[in-house]
Design a protein around this motif. Sequence first.
Motif, mmCIF file in Angstrom:
data_model
loop_
_atom_site.group_PDB
_atom_site.id
_atom_site.type_symbol
_atom_site.label_atom_id
_atom_site.label_comp_id
_atom_site.label_asym_id
_atom_site.label_seq_id
_atom_site.Cartn_x
_atom_site.Cartn_y
_atom_site.Cartn_z
ATOM 1 N N PHE A 270 -7.861 -1.016 -3.020
ATOM 2 C CA PHE A 270 -6.736 -0.649 -3.866
ATOM 3 C C PHE A 270 -7.211 -0.329 -5.286
ATOM 4 N N MET A 271 -8.059 -1.194 -5.849
ATOM 5 C CA MET A 271 -8.538 -0.973 -7.214
ATOM 6 C C MET A 271 -9.366 0.305 -7.304
ATOM 7 N N GLN A 272 -10.163 0.590 -6.251
ATOM 8 C CA GLN A 272 -10.973 1.807 -6.284
ATOM 9 C C GLN A 272 -10.089 3.053 -6.186
ATOM 10 N N ALA A 273 -9.053 2.971 -5.330
ATOM 11 C CA ALA A 273 -8.129 4.109 -5.202
ATOM 12 C C ALA A 273 -7.395 4.329 -6.519
ATOM 13 N N LEU A 274 -6.981 3.232 -7.126
ATOM 14 C CA LEU A 274 -6.253 3.319 -8.393
ATOM 15 C C LEU A 274 -7.139 3.902 -9.494
ATOM 16 N N ALA A 275 -8.306 3.280 -9.705
ATOM 17 C CA ALA A 275 -9.197 3.723 -10.783
ATOM 18 C C ALA A 275 -9.649 5.166 -10.563
ATOM 19 N N GLY A 276 -9.908 5.513 -9.287
ATOM 20 C CA GLY A 276 -10.389 6.853 -8.984
ATOM 21 C C GLY A 276 -9.324 7.925 -9.076
ATOM 22 N N SER A 277 -8.057 7.514 -9.103
ATOM 23 C CA SER A 277 -6.991 8.511 -9.155
ATOM 24 C C SER A 277 -6.524 8.774 -10.583
ATOM 25 N N LEU A 278 -7.074 8.046 -11.533
ATOM 26 C CA LEU A 278 -6.640 8.213 -12.926
ATOM 27 C C LEU A 278 -7.385 9.359 -13.603
ATOM 28 N N THR A 279 -6.694 9.993 -14.542
ATOM 29 C CA THR A 279 -7.346 11.062 -15.298
ATOM 30 C C THR A 279 -7.757 10.573 -16.689
ATOM 31 N N GLY A 280 -7.248 9.421 -17.091
ATOM 32 C CA GLY A 280 -7.520 8.920 -18.437
ATOM 33 C C GLY A 280 -6.337 9.160 -19.367
ATOM 34 N N GLU A 281 -5.343 9.911 -18.868
ATOM 35 C CA GLU A 281 -4.159 10.223 -19.679
ATOM 36 C C GLU A 281 -3.004 9.274 -19.364
ATOM 37 N N GLU A 282 -3.172 8.457 -18.331
ATOM 38 C CA GLU A 282 -2.084 7.566 -17.922
ATOM 39 C C GLU A 282 -2.071 6.298 -18.761
ATOM 40 N N THR A 283 -0.873 5.862 -19.070
ATOM 41 C CA THR A 283 -0.711 4.577 -19.746
ATOM 42 C C THR A 283 -0.212 3.615 -18.676
ATOM 43 N N ILE A 284 -0.888 2.483 -18.543
ATOM 44 C CA ILE A 284 -0.567 1.578 -17.436
ATOM 45 C C ILE A 284 -0.225 0.180 -17.941
ATOM 46 N N PHE A 285 0.825 -0.378 -17.368
ATOM 47 C CA PHE A 285 1.152 -1.786 -17.602
ATOM 48 C C PHE A 285 1.037 -2.482 -16.261
ATOM 49 N N ILE A 286 0.284 -3.559 -16.225
ATOM 50 C CA ILE A 286 0.061 -4.238 -14.958
ATOM 51 C C ILE A 286 0.187 -5.746 -15.153
ATOM 52 N N THR A 287 0.887 -6.372 -14.219
ATOM 53 C CA THR A 287 0.937 -7.825 -14.270
ATOM 54 C C THR A 287 0.422 -8.378 -12.948
ATOM 55 N N THR A 288 -0.365 -9.440 -13.041
ATOM 56 C CA THR A 288 -0.943 -10.051 -11.849
ATOM 57 C C THR A 288 -1.473 -11.434 -12.194
ATOM 58 N N HIS A 289 -1.609 -12.246 -11.137
ATOM 59 C CA HIS A 289 -2.273 -13.533 -11.341
ATOM 60 C C HIS A 289 -3.752 -13.419 -10.983
ATOM 61 N N GLU A 290 -4.110 -12.279 -10.408
ATOM 62 C CA GLU A 290 -5.505 -12.073 -10.007
ATOM 63 C C GLU A 290 -6.298 -11.526 -11.194
ATOM 64 N N LYS B 179 0.833 -1.211 0.000
ATOM 65 C CA LYS B 179 0.000 0.000 0.000
ATOM 66 C C LYS B 179 0.866 1.258 0.000
ATOM 67 N N ALA B 180 1.939 1.245 0.828
ATOM 68 C CA ALA B 180 2.844 2.395 0.885
ATOM 69 C C ALA B 180 3.464 2.632 -0.494
ATOM 70 N N GLU B 181 3.828 1.531 -1.123
ATOM 71 C CA GLU B 181 4.439 1.592 -2.446
ATOM 72 C C GLU B 181 3.475 2.195 -3.474
ATOM 73 N N VAL B 182 2.232 1.753 -3.403
ATOM 74 C CA VAL B 182 1.203 2.237 -4.331
ATOM 75 C C VAL B 182 0.926 3.716 -4.104
ATOM 76 N N ALA B 183 0.803 4.108 -2.827
ATOM 77 C CA ALA B 183 0.538 5.514 -2.517
ATOM 78 C C ALA B 183 1.653 6.390 -3.081
ATOM 79 N N ALA B 184 2.906 5.949 -2.870
ATOM 80 C CA ALA B 184 4.053 6.716 -3.372
ATOM 81 C C ALA B 184 4.035 6.770 -4.899
ATOM 82 N N GLY B 185 3.764 5.636 -5.511
ATOM 83 C CA GLY B 185 3.753 5.567 -6.981
ATOM 84 C C GLY B 185 2.679 6.449 -7.588
ATOM 85 N N MET B 186 1.476 6.397 -7.024
ATOM 86 C CA MET B 186 0.364 7.165 -7.592
ATOM 87 C C MET B 186 0.558 8.662 -7.362
ATOM 88 N N ALA B 187 1.162 9.017 -6.193
ATOM 89 C CA ALA B 187 1.329 10.430 -5.870
ATOM 90 C C ALA B 187 2.414 11.091 -6.731
#
Lengths: 128, 238
Positions: free
Chosen positions: B162-182, B131-139
């Motif tokens: 986490f997904m709500q914080a992530l989706a809600g913090s986007l403006t639509g201009e970000e390009t995202i690469f994500i890897t997960t097994h979920e 979570k700390a990592e995500v907060a730092a990355g998004m900020a």
Amino acid sequence: MLDFKKLELNPSEPVYLQIVSFVKRQIFIGTVEQGESLPSRREMAALLKINPNTVQKAFRLLEEEGIVVTPPNAVSIIHWDEEIYAAIQKELTAGLVVDFVAQAKANELTLDMVMALLKDEWEKGDER
Amino acid sequence: MVEVKGLRFSYLVGMDILKEVSFQAETGEIVGVLGANGVGKSTLLKLLAGILTPRDGSISIEGKPVQESYEKVAYISEAGSYFKDLTPKEFGTFLLDFFPDFDMVYYEKLLAYFQLEEKPIKNMSKGQKAKAEVAAGMAKRAKYIIMDEPFIGKDMFTRQDFMQALAGSLTGEETIFITTHEIDEIENFIDRGLILQDGKIAADVRMDDLRRQGKSLTGLMKEVTGYKDGNFTELLEK
């Protein structure tokens, strides 16, 4: 009131189309009022955990169909007239069975068989 | 836009983990990098973040080599940062010195949202570290966000937050690469799936197209990787 919390996304239809269908269904079953405002793109994205661009895509399609209008310098609102309502009604009633009937015919089912199957399935749902 | 051309990479000479990877990603696109374990997903993300250097080929962000675009990229991983003696707030102050666009107000909002305590990050649980990592990355308000297994160590409710914080913090201009097994967590979030297999892109699909064809992401992954559902029967037979 439009409550997007009630929209449960499935993994089999494009997400933007699910949003469009949801809005149409709310109009059809009467849970949304003329002139009601839409949540912001970001609120929707957070709530549904989706890309804000997907929300944008759904709003654009709704705009093209005349269901969402954005007055100058104001928030987008839900709007429909008789013609739009008739189109939604058709889509959510008769339109619902078009593909189904085509598939049933392709599987060489008879109308009687389909009616019996429909009845079974319908009542199964009621028991739950 | 991100442009990847003829990418080849190996940790050991002669043992290519990525053999020939080429693709383009448009601005605002969310791309899921998928595939079996050990197939090179994390390697590809590290290359995209400029942490690793390709043996061959190139990666450019907005037409410039990725190494010159460092301030535009946020790399968020389970492995975490290298400043674990710091508390979340101290970490924020540190980042503010390094990244001119670092959004302290938003960072503190995220820390509160994730209910992170003020203690050294190294003493946190795996989930809290993430979570700390995500907060730092998004900020960092980066335009290019690279996330390697962001859900590791997170329970169902935390994943949802986490997904709500992530989706809600986007403006639509970000390009995202994500890897997960979920897969369940991201299949409505991503626009596109890149499936890696044998050092190459075995499938590159747009989610809308896939669904219009009546297919699912898990189905496609099984198809591409040649996974057989009945494997367990061999165990039962004896």
